[in-house]
Design an enzyme around this catalytic site. Sequence first.
Site, PDB file in Angstrom:
ATOM      1  N   CYS A 168      33.463  38.160  36.315  1.00  0.00           N
ATOM      2  CA  CYS A 168      34.217  38.020  37.554  1.00  0.00           C
ATOM      3  C   CYS A 168      33.931  36.638  38.172  1.00  0.00           C
ATOM      4  O   CYS A 168      34.233  35.632  37.569  1.00  0.00           O
ATOM      5  CB  CYS A 168      33.880  39.168  38.505  1.00  0.00           C
ATOM      6  SG  CYS A 168      34.928  39.269  39.960  1.00  0.00           S
ATOM      7  N   ASP A 225      45.113  42.767  34.547  1.00  0.00           N
ATOM      8  CA  ASP A 225      44.406  42.196  35.693  1.00  0.00           C
ATOM      9  C   ASP A 225      45.428  41.668  36.685  1.00  0.00           C
ATOM     10  O   ASP A 225      46.111  40.669  36.415  1.00  0.00           O
ATOM     11  CB  ASP A 225      43.480  41.077  35.215  1.00  0.00           C
ATOM     12  CG  ASP A 225      42.526  40.576  36.290  1.00  0.00           C
ATOM     13  OD1 ASP A 225      42.893  40.623  37.482  1.00  0.00           O
ATOM     14  OD2 ASP A 225      41.415  40.135  35.938  1.00  0.00           O
ATOM     15  N   HIS A 257      41.095  44.136  35.769  1.00  0.00           N
ATOM     16  CA  HIS A 257      39.947  43.322  36.160  1.00  0.00           C
ATOM     17  C   HIS A 257      38.702  44.217  36.227  1.00  0.00           C
ATOM     18  O   HIS A 257      38.779  45.374  36.639  1.00  0.00           O
ATOM     19  CB  HIS A 257      40.195  42.685  37.528  1.00  0.00           C
ATOM     20  CG  HIS A 257      39.199  41.639  37.895  1.00  0.00           C
ATOM     21  ND1 HIS A 257      39.254  40.365  37.408  1.00  0.00           N
ATOM     22  CD2 HIS A 257      38.109  41.684  38.703  1.00  0.00           C
ATOM     23  CE1 HIS A 257      38.251  39.661  37.904  1.00  0.00           C
ATOM     24  NE2 HIS A 257      37.531  40.445  38.685  1.00  0.00           N
TER      25      HIS A 257
END
Length: 288
Positions: A168, A225, A257
């Site tokens: 991330c 995502d 994600h």
Amino acid sequence: MDDAFISRDSLTVPPLSRRGFVMTSLMSGLTLATTRVEAQAIRTDAAGIEAGEVKVPAADGPMPAYRAVPEGAGPFPVVLVVEEIFGVHDYIKDICRRLAKAGYCAVAPELYARQGDLSTMTDAQTIVREVISKTPDAQWIADLDAAAAWAVSAAKGDGARLAVMGWCRGGRAAWLYDAHRHDLKAAVAWYGQLGGERTPIQPRTAGDVVTEINAPLLALYGGADAGIPVAMVEEARDRAKAAGKSVELVIYPEAPHGFHADYRPSYRKAAAEDGWNRALAFLKAHGV
């Protein structure tokens, strides 16, 4: 360090001598800032490895970090583990243990320790606004450099075999650190943001540096995502390759994600396991 600003790769490190660390130790358990799904969270034991919280000497004092390394004399290849926005919590610690089980000296410094106490924060937007946006890129880059040096001097690490792996926000960091560190052997970016706002303390996006990376980079992204379009990642890969850089891109079409985050509903077991196996193979293929 004195109060003068220090330039590092065109970034500005603010004076830290009077700030100190808000977080002087790592949080226990999982972050409070996201829904947890305890039943699926992976828990790796410490058999055959040495693992625990450590203090890494940084420019302005001891920085809390987590280290896991195989038992034995070493030296072992080093992987710098870069957290999500939620801090070095149990998920990141477990990743370090997984890497140690695979033969690595894994070090995860708490890169946001100066900006806020992540162990008390329950809202992701607050973390982004109050901590992430206020952390200079040059600061955490210097902290990763300090962690790498500490791994070699005090944690049985081999400085000639150095890699970075991030998730991330840490995936963004993997791109930027690859562009910073000329002796890096490999980088792995798990769904790291390529765009975003540019500010005086965060002057470049990951997308800005794709043509400047030094080490081969493995990019692992989710096709579902919502915040990182596949076309953006493919364009970044193509620009990197046009500049003679090595980027291996893997897209998991159905993965959202955070598909590796086994403590969250976003976890996708097949994609996470395939990505992990690819990451380990990638490190070994590039000398780490």
